[in-house]
Design a protein around this motif. Structure first.
Motif, PDB file in Angstrom:
ATOM      1  N   PRO A 141       0.867  -1.646  -0.199  1.00 31.73           N
ATOM      2  CA  PRO A 141      -0.013   0.199   0.385  1.00 31.73           C
ATOM      3  C   PRO A 141       1.559   0.936   0.027  1.00 31.73           C
ATOM      4  N   GLU A 142       1.805   1.530   1.237  1.00 29.44           N
ATOM      5  CA  GLU A 142       3.029   2.547   0.364  1.00 29.44           C
ATOM      6  C   GLU A 142       3.745   3.009  -0.478  1.00 29.44           C
ATOM      7  N   GLU A 143       4.051   1.626  -1.438  1.00 26.14           N
ATOM      8  CA  GLU A 143       4.510   2.411  -2.448  1.00 26.14           C
ATOM      9  C   GLU A 143       3.339   2.729  -3.748  1.00 26.14           C
ATOM     10  N   ARG A 144       2.885   1.618  -2.910  1.00 23.79           N
ATOM     11  CA  ARG A 144       1.287   2.326  -4.545  1.00 23.79           C
ATOM     12  C   ARG A 144       0.908   3.567  -3.983  1.00 23.79           C
ATOM     13  N   ILE A 145      -0.058   3.877  -3.223  1.00 23.08           N
ATOM     14  CA  ILE A 145       0.087   5.286  -3.051  1.00 23.08           C
ATOM     15  C   ILE A 145       0.896   6.590  -3.381  1.00 23.08           C
ATOM     16  N   LEU A 146       2.149   6.045  -3.487  1.00 26.17           N
ATOM     17  CA  LEU A 146       3.718   7.066  -3.441  1.00 26.17           C
ATOM     18  C   LEU A 146       3.905   6.754  -5.432  1.00 26.17           C
ATOM     19  N   ILE A 147       3.418   5.571  -5.852  1.00 27.64           N
ATOM     20  CA  ILE A 147       3.341   5.582  -7.675  1.00 27.64           C
ATOM     21  C   ILE A 147       2.087   6.270  -8.140  1.00 27.64           C
ATOM     22  N   GLU A 148       0.602   6.204  -7.251  1.00 30.35           N
ATOM     23  CA  GLU A 148      -0.508   7.047  -7.481  1.00 30.35           C
ATOM     24  C   GLU A 148      -0.333   7.962  -7.667  1.00 30.35           C
ATOM     25  N   GLU A 149       0.612   8.745  -6.577  1.00 25.17           N
ATOM     26  CA  GLU A 149       0.693  10.131  -6.325  1.00 25.17           C
ATOM     27  C   GLU A 149       1.580  11.611  -7.288  1.00 25.17           C
ATOM     28  N   LYS A 150       2.994  10.156  -7.708  1.00 24.73           N
ATOM     29  CA  LYS A 150       3.598  10.987  -9.296  1.00 24.73           C
ATOM     30  C   LYS A 150       2.836  10.078 -10.352  1.00 24.73           C
ATOM     31  N   LEU A 151       1.816   9.398 -10.234  1.00 28.70           N
ATOM     32  CA  LEU A 151       0.867   9.449 -11.545  1.00 28.70           C
ATOM     33  C   LEU A 151       0.706  10.785 -11.257  1.00 28.70           C
ATOM     34  N   ALA A 152      -0.121  11.454 -10.796  1.00 28.00           N
ATOM     35  CA  ALA A 152      -0.866  12.420 -10.808  1.00 28.00           C
ATOM     36  C   ALA A 152      -0.685  14.090 -11.260  1.00 28.00           C
ATOM     37  N   ARG A 153       0.822  13.889 -10.279  1.00 32.47           N
ATOM     38  CA  ARG A 153       1.770  14.937 -11.083  1.00 32.47           C
ATOM     39  C   ARG A 153       2.025  14.982 -12.443  1.00 32.47           C
ATOM     40  N   ALA A 154       2.066  13.672 -13.097  1.00 27.79           N
ATOM     41  CA  ALA A 154       1.948  14.172 -14.401  1.00 27.79           C
ATOM     42  C   ALA A 154       1.648  14.109 -15.295  1.00 27.79           C
ATOM     43  N   GLY A 155       0.036  14.514 -14.803  1.00 26.53           N
ATOM     44  CA  GLY A 155      -1.043  14.585 -15.511  1.00 26.53           C
ATOM     45  C   GLY A 155      -1.801  13.084 -15.751  1.00 26.53           C
ATOM     46  N   ARG A 156      -1.127  11.784 -14.502  1.00 28.65           N
ATOM     47  CA  ARG A 156      -2.180  10.670 -15.283  1.00 28.65           C
ATOM     48  C   ARG A 156      -2.072  10.000 -16.599  1.00 28.65           C
ATOM     49  N   PRO A 157      -0.868  10.296 -17.362  1.00 24.41           N
ATOM     50  CA  PRO A 157      -0.970  10.000 -19.244  1.00 24.41           C
ATOM     51  C   PRO A 157      -1.186   8.483 -18.550  1.00 24.41           C
ATOM     52  N   PHE A 158      -0.740   7.487 -17.949  1.00 23.99           N
ATOM     53  CA  PHE A 158      -1.860   6.216 -17.717  1.00 23.99           C
ATOM     54  C   PHE A 158      -1.822   5.897 -16.594  1.00 23.99           C
ATOM     55  N   SER A 159      -2.063   4.696 -16.391  1.00 20.79           N
ATOM     56  CA  SER A 159      -2.419   3.747 -15.072  1.00 20.79           C
ATOM     57  C   SER A 159      -2.263   2.529 -14.985  1.00 20.79           C
ATOM     58  N   LEU A 160      -1.918   2.315 -13.450  1.00 20.70           N
ATOM     59  CA  LEU A 160      -1.200   1.246 -13.384  1.00 20.70           C
ATOM     60  C   LEU A 160      -2.656  -0.039 -14.484  1.00 20.70           C
ATOM     61  N   THR A 161      -1.951  -1.442 -14.708  1.00 25.02           N
ATOM     62  CA  THR A 161      -3.453  -2.373 -15.538  1.00 25.02           C
ATOM     63  C   THR A 161      -2.482  -3.171 -15.978  1.00 25.02           C
ATOM     64  N   ASP A 162      -3.149  -4.135 -16.560  1.00 23.04           N
ATOM     65  CA  ASP A 162      -2.980  -5.085 -17.183  1.00 23.04           C
ATOM     66  C   ASP A 162      -2.353  -4.671 -19.119  1.00 23.04           C
ATOM     67  N   GLU A 163      -1.388  -5.207 -19.347  1.00 23.47           N
ATOM     68  CA  GLU A 163      -0.894  -5.265 -20.731  1.00 23.47           C
ATOM     69  C   GLU A 163      -0.222  -3.921 -20.985  1.00 23.47           C
ATOM     70  N   ILE A 164       0.397  -3.321 -20.296  1.00 24.05           N
ATOM     71  CA  ILE A 164       1.200  -2.028 -19.987  1.00 24.05           C
ATOM     72  C   ILE A 164       2.394  -2.672 -19.911  1.00 24.05           C
ATOM     73  N   VAL A 165       3.122  -1.654 -20.895  1.00 20.74           N
ATOM     74  CA  VAL A 165       4.488  -2.018 -20.300  1.00 20.74           C
ATOM     75  C   VAL A 165       5.786  -1.051 -19.134  1.00 20.74           C
ATOM     76  N   VAL A 166       5.988  -1.186 -17.934  1.00 21.15           N
ATOM     77  CA  VAL A 166       6.780  -0.424 -17.610  1.00 21.15           C
ATOM     78  C   VAL A 166       8.254  -0.828 -17.173  1.00 21.15           C
ATOM     79  N   ARG A 167       8.236   0.623 -16.208  1.00 22.01           N
ATOM     80  CA  ARG A 167      10.237   0.026 -16.157  1.00 22.01           C
ATOM     81  C   ARG A 167       9.679   0.119 -14.317  1.00 22.01           C
ATOM     82  N   VAL A 168      10.356  -0.774 -13.515  1.00 23.86           N
ATOM     83  CA  VAL A 168       9.205  -0.690 -12.279  1.00 23.86           C
ATOM     84  C   VAL A 168      11.350  -0.304 -11.528  1.00 23.86           C
ATOM     85  N   LEU A 169      11.473  -0.411 -10.544  1.00 19.63           N
ATOM     86  CA  LEU A 169      12.154  -0.150  -9.381  1.00 19.63           C
ATOM     87  C   LEU A 169      12.268  -0.732  -8.415  1.00 19.63           C
ATOM     88  N   ALA A 170      12.725  -2.796  -8.346  1.00 20.75           N
ATOM     89  CA  ALA A 170      12.358  -3.360  -7.206  1.00 20.75           C
ATOM     90  C   ALA A 170      13.609  -3.835  -6.903  1.00 20.75           C
TER      91      ALA A 170
END
Length: 560
Positions: A141-170
């Motif tokens: 949950p903590e990281e999910r909130i941080l990522i959602e806030e990051k997407l919102a600041r970028a104008g929500r160009p996309f959302s976390l969902t199936d079938e999109i290619v992403v680059r994640v820090l893990a």
């Protein structure tokens, strides 16, 4: 301060907040967080796993914990429990990947778990559409909130969902309890996903431009009345409803055929290609094709950045209008097809309405010009006709005067000629009257002779036919007489035969042969003993006379 103490049946683990250490401790079996004492607790049975996992991290251990560790270690000098095995593997992974790493992959299975606090999914790698590698991932949950806030600041160009290619820090991790190797997501590179979409789009556009087909569909002549419309979209979607409402509200007679298609995910390309293939087979029945999808994240629209789709649209034989996403959104199809303004489903429909309206206005303008030219021509012709009428009247009057003069001369000549013909006719009649009596006498004499000869021939023929008729009547009379005599003889013989049979049946003949006939007083013949009970008077007719009898009763034939 990092330390481990034995308290009763538990090992008490304390340390200042460190997210990496927190995730490390979470991998211990049966660990529990104590919010009151603000420390982690693990059953002392797992002392070996605790010491071997935390000792490399600089933790200190009290004497009781060390003694218990040595004791348990001697007991299991050669054996490992499952949790100890997983803990060692987890420690090895931690040493191999001490810090989080950037990983590129396609999200799969996120949507079905998105409602949970901890979202478990997979990152997969595809080659030619097939999965060739995958790894489990988890987003807390903590990281999910941080990522959602990051997407919102970028104008929500996309959302976390199936079938999109992403680059994640893990963080590479092993879940000790389950023995599952997984990635713990820490961060997301928003720009990578957007950059990958843009790079792929530019590559497709360069390729189509090099082949000379990038502008082929947009260079087709656009129909003046695009009323027969083929619509490719998701059935029942807002995009479909917007297009239908706009076209219907226009009041024009649009004929719309809808072919359903997937507009997101891996099935987007084959689904839309299938729809285009169907419309290509029936292309003679349509004027334009619409490909529409409602708004969404920019990454969601990346499925339209397909080389196969771009080629199909570029080479389609009739104009293809693209209304995908919002006005600011672009895909490869916007560059190869007709892009309206705004480039939305309703904008695409309005584009068609505008084209029909423009044609209607041109037709109305042309009709007005034609009517004006016709009126001018009518006015000119009306003036010319009036002038011709005036000249015609004048010429007619002159002609009438001349004709009257000519008629007077012809009338005089006609009267003189008629008088001459009448005199000649009277002379011919007079001569004919003289010749009629002589001709009539000759004609009547000839007719009398012919009638006399005809009468003689008729009499001779009549006598001859009467003689022949008499002979035929005599022959037929003789034949009829012979037939009548034969028929009379036959009838006499048949009557004699009947008379003999009737006489044989006469009761008197029965009596003459020696029999008697019994009769009741009423004269009715007795045929049954029951007719003459005892005491009945009877009369018996005999050949020589009559007997009067008194019945003593009787019996029927067969009775005793």
């Amino acid at each position: 301060m990092r330390k481990v103490e034995q308290v009763g049946d538990f090992l008490r683990i304390s340390f200042d907040y460190d997210e990496r250490l927190r995730q490390l401790v979470r991998a211990l079996p049966e660990r529990q967080w104590d919010p009151i004492e603000r420390c982690w607790k693990v059953p002392k049975d797992h002392v070996v796993s605790v010491v071997e996992l935390l000792e490399p991290e600089g933790f200190s251990f009290d004497r009781a914990t060390k003694d218990l560790y040595e004791e348990r270690k001697r007991e299991r000098a050669q054996d490992l429990t499952v949790s100890e095995l997983n803990a060692r593997v987890q420690a090895i992974l931690t040493q191999a990947f001490p810090a989080p790493v950037w990983v590129v992959g396609e999200i799969l299975g996120y949507d079905k778990n998105a409602h949970k606090d901890r979202v478990e999914f997979h990152l997969v790698e595809r080659r030619e559409g097939k999965i060739i590698a995958q790894v489990e991932a988890i987003l807390f949950p903590e990281e999910r909130i941080l990522i959602e806030e990051k997407l919102a600041r970028a104008g929500r160009p996309f959302s976390l969902t199936d079938e999109i290619v992403v680059r994640v820090l893990a963080q590479v991790d092993l879940w000790v309890r389950e023995g599952v190797y997984r990635l713990v997501i820490r961060d997301l590179d928003v720009n990578y996903t957007l950059g990958e979409v843009a790079r792929r789009r530019e590559e497709i556009l360069r390729k189509l431009s090099k082949e000379g087909i990038l502008d082929r569909n947009r260079s087709l002549p656009f129909p003046a009345l695009p009323l027969r419309v083929g619509l490719i979209t998701s059935l029942g979607s807002d995009a479909q409803n917007d297009v239908l409402k706009t076209l219907r509200d226009s009041g024009f007679a649009f004929q719309i055929t809808i072919h359903g298609a997937r507009v997101q995910g891996h099935h987007t390309e084959p689904s839309i290609l299938n729809a285009l293939d169907w419309f290509r087979v029936h292309v003679e029945e349509f004027d334009v094709i619409l490909i529409c999808r409602g708004g969404g994240a920019r990454a969601d629209l990346a499925w339209f950045d397909s080389e196969a789709l771009a080629r199909a649209v570029a080479l389609f034989p009739i104009p293809v209008i693209v209304g995908i996403g919002h006005e600011e959104d672009y895909s490869v199809l916007d560059w190869v097809g007709w892009r309206p303004k705004p480039a939305t489903p309703s904008g695409a429909a309005k584009f068609l309405v505008q084209k029909v309206q423009e044609t209607l206005e041109k037709l109305e303008t042309s009709l007005a010009d034609i009517l004006h030219a016709a009126q001018v021509r009518l006015d000119t012709e009306e003036k010319a006709l009036g002038e011709r009428e005036r000249r015609l009247v004048q010429g007619t009057k002159g002609k009438i005067v001349l004709e009257k003069q000519g008629l007077g001369h012809r009338e005089k000549r006609l009267v003189r000629g008629a008088q001459a013909h009448l005199r000649l006719a009277r002379e011919k009649v007079r001569l004919a009257l003289r010749a009629i009596p002589q001709g009539a006498s000759r004609l009547l004499g000839g007719k009398r002779t012919w009638l006399s000869e005809a009468e003689k021939r008729l009499l001779r023929g009549s006598f001859r036919e009467l003689g022949q008729a008499k002979e035929e009547i005599g022959v037929k009379a003789r034949r009829v007489g012979e037939l009548a005599r034969r028929k009379l003889v036959q009838e006499v013989e048949r009557l004699s035969s009947r008379e003999g049979r009737l006489r044989a049946l006469d009761p008197k003949r029965v009596v003459e042969r020696g029999f008697a006939i019994l009769r009741l007083p009423s004269g009715k013949a007795v045929t049954d003993p029951i007719q003459a009970p005892e005491g009945t008077f009877l009369t018996a007719e005999l050949r020589a006379g009559v007997l009067r009898l008194l019945s003593q009763g009787g019996e029927r034939a067969g009775e005793k």
